[in-house]
Design an enzyme around this catalytic site. Structure first.
Site, PDB file in Angstrom:
ATOM      1  N   ASN A   7       1.134  -1.096   0.150  1.00 28.25           N
ATOM      2  CA  ASN A   7       0.142   0.078   0.121  1.00 28.25           C
ATOM      3  C   ASN A   7       1.031   1.339   0.200  1.00 28.25           C
ATOM      4  OD1 ASN A   7      -1.870   2.022   0.274  1.00 28.25           O
ATOM      5  ND2 ASN A   7      -2.525   0.897   2.231  1.00 28.25           N
ATOM      6  N   ARG A  91      -2.708  -1.907  -3.304  1.00 35.08           N
ATOM      7  CA  ARG A  91      -3.903  -1.024  -3.260  1.00 35.08           C
ATOM      8  C   ARG A  91      -3.820   0.178  -3.974  1.00 35.08           C
ATOM      9  NH1 ARG A  91      -5.772   2.693   1.583  1.00 35.08           N
ATOM     10  NH2 ARG A  91      -7.813   3.303   0.809  1.00 35.08           N
ATOM     11  N   HIS A 180     -13.253   2.797   0.103  1.00 29.04           N
ATOM     12  CA  HIS A 180     -13.151   1.758   1.155  1.00 29.04           C
ATOM     13  C   HIS A 180     -13.829   0.427   0.638  1.00 29.04           C
ATOM     14  CE1 HIS A 180     -13.467   5.160   4.147  1.00 29.04           C
ATOM     15  NE2 HIS A 180     -12.129   4.846   4.272  1.00 29.04           N
ATOM     16  N   ILE A 209     -16.261   3.120   9.770  1.00 23.24           N
ATOM     17  CA  ILE A 209     -15.862   4.255  10.281  1.00 23.24           C
ATOM     18  C   ILE A 209     -14.797   4.451  11.007  1.00 23.24           C
ATOM     19  CG2 ILE A 209     -18.218   5.073  10.359  1.00 23.24           C
ATOM     20  CD1 ILE A 209     -18.663   3.979  13.280  1.00 23.24           C
ATOM     21  N   GLY A 212     -11.397   8.521   8.617  1.00 19.24           N
ATOM     22  CA  GLY A 212     -12.386   8.623   7.340  1.00 19.24           C
ATOM     23  C   GLY A 212     -13.245   7.642   7.489  1.00 19.24           C
ATOM     24  N   ARG A 241     -12.885  15.855   8.030  1.00 17.25           N
ATOM     25  CA  ARG A 241     -13.596  16.175   6.944  1.00 17.25           C
ATOM     26  C   ARG A 241     -15.055  16.469   7.377  1.00 17.25           C
ATOM     27  NH1 ARG A 241     -11.922  11.027   3.640  1.00 17.25           N
ATOM     28  NH2 ARG A 241     -10.114  10.902   4.690  1.00 17.25           N
ATOM     29  N   ASP A 283      -9.633  12.798  17.178  1.00 21.02           N
ATOM     30  CA  ASP A 283      -9.830  11.405  17.241  1.00 21.02           C
ATOM     31  C   ASP A 283     -10.856  10.892  18.295  1.00 21.02           C
ATOM     32  OD1 ASP A 283      -8.976   8.882  19.191  1.00 21.02           O
ATOM     33  OD2 ASP A 283      -6.912   9.200  18.122  1.00 21.02           O
ATOM     34  N   ILE A 332     -13.266   3.260  14.573  1.00 23.68           N
ATOM     35  CA  ILE A 332     -14.129   3.757  15.410  1.00 23.68           C
ATOM     36  C   ILE A 332     -15.099   2.448  15.524  1.00 23.68           C
ATOM     37  CG2 ILE A 332     -16.060   5.216  15.917  1.00 23.68           C
ATOM     38  CD1 ILE A 332     -14.198   7.197  14.228  1.00 23.68           C
ATOM     39  N   GLY A 333     -15.585   1.887  14.573  1.00 24.18           N
ATOM     40  CA  GLY A 333     -16.614   0.775  14.493  1.00 24.18           C
ATOM     41  C   GLY A 333     -16.099  -0.298  15.226  1.00 24.18           C
ATOM     42  N   ASN A 335     -13.917  -0.315  17.966  1.00 23.50           N
ATOM     43  CA  ASN A 335     -13.420  -0.046  18.964  1.00 23.50           C
ATOM     44  C   ASN A 335     -14.320   0.864  19.873  1.00 23.50           C
ATOM     45  OD1 ASN A 335     -10.868  -1.408  19.134  1.00 23.50           O
ATOM     46  ND2 ASN A 335     -10.344   0.044  17.395  1.00 23.50           N
ATOM     47  N   GLU A 385      -8.368  -5.415   4.698  1.00 19.23           N
ATOM     48  CA  GLU A 385      -8.489  -5.098   3.410  1.00 19.23           C
ATOM     49  C   GLU A 385      -7.001  -5.661   2.660  1.00 19.23           C
ATOM     50  OE1 GLU A 385      -8.810  -1.071   5.022  1.00 19.23           O
ATOM     51  OE2 GLU A 385      -9.809  -0.374   3.189  1.00 19.23           O
TER      52      GLU A 385
HETATM   53  P1  AMP Z   1      -8.556   4.081  11.285  1.00 14.88           P
HETATM   54  O1  AMP Z   1      -8.768   4.999  10.536  1.00 14.88           O
HETATM   55  O2  AMP Z   1      -9.504   3.066  10.844  1.00 14.88           O
HETATM   56  O3  AMP Z   1      -7.499   3.665  11.838  1.00 14.88           O
HETATM   57  O4  AMP Z   1      -9.309   4.559  12.649  1.00 14.88           O
HETATM   58  C1  AMP Z   1      -8.768   5.629  13.436  1.00 14.88           C
HETATM   59  C2  AMP Z   1      -9.768   6.249  14.489  1.00 14.88           C
HETATM   60  O5  AMP Z   1     -10.426   5.093  15.310  1.00 14.88           O
HETATM   61  C3  AMP Z   1      -9.017   7.103  15.293  1.00 14.88           C
HETATM   62  O6  AMP Z   1      -9.080   8.376  14.908  1.00 14.88           O
HETATM   63  C4  AMP Z   1      -9.961   6.812  16.599  1.00 14.88           C
HETATM   64  O7  AMP Z   1     -10.784   8.105  16.679  1.00 14.88           O
HETATM   65  C5  AMP Z   1     -10.682   5.641  16.521  1.00 14.88           C
HETATM   66  N1  AMP Z   1     -10.323   4.627  17.451  1.00 14.88           N
HETATM   67  C6  AMP Z   1      -9.215   3.711  17.631  1.00 14.88           C
HETATM   68  N2  AMP Z   1      -9.399   3.281  18.632  1.00 14.88           N
HETATM   69  C7  AMP Z   1     -10.429   3.523  19.424  1.00 14.88           C
HETATM   70  C8  AMP Z   1     -11.070   3.255  20.586  1.00 14.88           C
HETATM   71  N3  AMP Z   1     -10.680   2.385  21.408  1.00 14.88           N
HETATM   72  N4  AMP Z   1     -12.170   4.000  20.911  1.00 14.88           N
HETATM   73  C9  AMP Z   1     -12.525   4.921  20.169  1.00 14.88           C
HETATM   74  N5  AMP Z   1     -12.289   5.164  18.993  1.00 14.88           N
HETATM   75  C10 AMP Z   1     -11.000   4.555  18.765  1.00 14.88           C
END
Ligand code: AMP
Length: 401
Positions: A7, A91, A180, A209, A212, A241, A283, A332-333, A335, A385
Site C-alpha cells: 500500500n 492497493r 473503502h 468508520i 475517514g 472532513r 480522534d 471507531i466501528g 473499538n 483490506e
Molecule cells: P482508522 O482510520 O480505521 O485507523 O481509525 C482511526 C480512528 O479510530 C481514530 O482516529 C480513533 O478516533 C478511532 N479509535 C481507535 N481506537 C479507538 C477506541 N478504543 N475507542 C474509540 N475510538 C477509537
C-alpha cells in the site's frame, strides 16, 4: 504461494507478506518519511521481535529494496530468497469506471491508472510509484492491482449521478465513485459467513468508520449505494472532513472569507469534522473522553457525529427497503463501544436491539452484539483490506498462469 501486499502512499509504503497456503501473515511493516531527512522502516516478522531502522530513503524503489532486504535478513527475515515471492498485490485508490474488479498489471493497466490521476491526484500517483518500484525490484513477478472504488461499480446510474448538468459527467466523469470498497466487500462477505446465510439473500449496511468513514448499502452481495462521492469528502462527518453540507456553503464562505480553491479544499478536508466542532481533536477517543469529563464542545461533536451516522443508516434502510444486518468496522466501528451504543439506541423503529454486555466485549474476531430478539443482526467485524487484496492477487495470478 507467497505474496507481498503493498500500500504505497506519497511518503510511505505499508507491506504484508502472506503465505496463501493458510493465508497466514509472515511479516508486515511500514516505511515512513520517504524522501525526507531520516526515513524509518519498521519491520515485524510474525513470532519475532519488531525491528526499526532509520536511514535515508529518497524514493519508492529504494524503500521496497530495503523491505526485501529485511524479508531475507538472517536475523529478522522470514524468507530464504526474494525469489520465493511469487506475486505482488497493490492497493490503488481510484479505478474510475474502467476497473470493476482487481486486475493483472500490464502496460495498458498502468496507463489507465495514470489517466485517472485527475480523479485522485494525491493517491493514484504514489500507487504507480509502488508498482514501478516493485517491478524494478522483482522483475517478472506478476503484479495485481485492487481498487478502493471497484466494489461500488455496481451502483446504478440513478444512484451514482449527481443532479447537475450531464455534460460534466461526460466531459469530466463527475459522479459518485465511493471508497473503502475492499473493506465493505470484505466485511459483508464475513458477515454472511458468520451468520451462515447466503450473501445473495441479505440486505447489509456496512459502516466503515475510522478517521475517514463511509457507509455502504450492500444488497445481495453488491454495492447498491455508498456515502463517499466523487471524492472521500462526501457523506459522514469524519475526523477532519466535513462530510455532507449544502454545496452553497462552499461558494458563500469562499466569497466572505476570500478563500482560494486550495484554501477551501484544505478547510473542508483537514480542518472540519470532529476537529472543527470539538476545537481540540479529530480522534474519537479524545472526543468520548472529553464528553465523559463534561466538555460541551466534545459532547456536541459526538452528538453531531452520531446523528449524522444514524441518518445515513436510516436512508440506506429506506434505499434497500429494509435491513437484515448492520456491520461496524474500522477504528471507531471496531473499538468505540459508546458510538455503537448511541447509534443503535436510536434505531428501535428498525427493531434494532443491542445487548450492552456483548457490545463491551473486545475480541478482534467477528462477533454479534445484538440480542436474540433484535430484528436486525448487529455485528462487529474487524476489517482486513490486505487479506482481501491478497486473495484477489492469488486468484488472478492463478487464473493467468
Ligand atoms: P482508522 O482510520 O480505521 O485507523 O481509525 C482511526 C480512528 O479510530 C481514530 O482516529 C480513533 O478516533 C478511532 N479509535 C481507535 N481506537 C479507538 C477506541 N478504543 N475507542 C474509540 N475510538 C477509537
Amino acid at each position: 504461494m507467497k505474496l507481498l501486499v503493498i500500500n504505497a502512499g506519497s511518503s510511505s509504503v505499508k507491506y504484508q507478506l502472506y503465505d496463501m497456503t493458510d493465508e497466514s501473515v509472515l511479516a508486515k511493516g511500514l516505511v515512513e518519511r520517504i524522501g525526507m531527512d531520516s526515513s524509518i522502516l519498521t519491520h515485524k516478522p510474525t513470532g519475532k521481535e519488531e525491528v526499526t531502522e532509520v536511514s535515508e530513503i529518497l524514493e519508492h524503489t529504494t524503500a521496497i529494496r530495503k523491505v526485501l532486504d529485511k524479508l531475507i535478513d538472517k536475523e529478522c527475515g522470514v524468507l530464504a530468497s526474494v525469489d520465493e515471492i511469487q506475486a505482488v498485490g497493490h492497493r490503488v485508490v481510484h479505478g474510475g469506471e474502467v476497473f470493476k474488479g482487481s486486475a493483472l498489471v500490464t502496460g495498458e493497466v498502468k496507463s489507465e491508472i495514470r489517466r485517472l490521476f485527475d480523479l485522485a491526484p494525491l493517491h493514484n500517483p504514489p500507487a504507480v510509484l509502488g508498482i514501478t518500484a516493485a517491478e524494478k525490484n522483482m522483475p517478472g513477478v506478476p503484479q495485481v492491482v485492487a481498487f478502493d472504488t471497484a466494489f461500488h461499480q455496481t451502483m446504478e446510474e440513478k444512484v451514482f449521478l449527481y443532479p447537475i448538468p450531464k455534460v460534466l459527467y461526460k466531459k469530466h466523469h463527475v459522479r459518485r465513485y465511493g471508497a473503502h470498497g475492499t473493506s465493505h466487500e470484505y466485511v459483508s462477505k464475513v458477515a454472511a459467513e458468520y451468520l451462515d446465510r447466503p450473501l445473495e439473500d441479505l440486505k447489509i449496511i456496512t459502516c466503515h468508520i475510522g478517521n475517514g468513514g463511509s457507509l455502504t448499502a450492500v444488497k445481495g452481495g453488491v454495492s447498491m449505494d455508498t456515502s463517499m462521492g466523487l471524492t472521500p469528502l462526501e457523506g459522514l462527518m469524519m475526523g477532519t472532513r466535513s462530510g455532507d453540507l449544502d454545496p452553497a456553503v462552499v461558494t458563500f464562505v469562499m466569497n466572505k472569507e476570500e478563500l482560494s480553491l486550495s484554501e477551501v479544499n484544505s478547510m473542508l478536508n483537514k480542518h472540519s469534522g470532529l476537529l472543527a466542532i470539538s476545537g481540540s481533536s479529530s480522534d474519537m477517543r479524545d472526543i468520548t473522553d472529553g464528553m465523559a469529563e463534561g466538555d460541551p464542545n466534545a459532547t456536541l461533536a459526538f452528538e453531531m457525529y452520531e446523528y449524522r451516522l444514524r441518518k445515513y443508516i436510516g436512508s440506506y434502510a429506506a434505499a434497500m427497503d429494509g435491513v437484515d444486518v448492520i456491520v461496524f468496522t474500522a477504528g471507531i466501528g471496531e473499538n468505540s463501544v459508546v458510538v455503537r451504543e448511541k447509534v443503535c439506541e436510536n434505531l428501535t423503529y428498525l427493531g434494532v436491539e443491542v445487548d450492552p454486555e456483548l457490545n463491551k466485549i473486545r475480541s478482534g474476531e467477528p462477533r454479534r452484539i445484538s440480542t436474540p430478539n433484535s430484528k436486525v443482526e448487529v455485528l462487529v467485524i474487524p476489517t482486513n483490506e490486505e487479506l482481501m487484496i491478497a486473495r484477489d492477487t492469488y486468484r488472478i495470478v492463478q487464473e493467468n498462469q
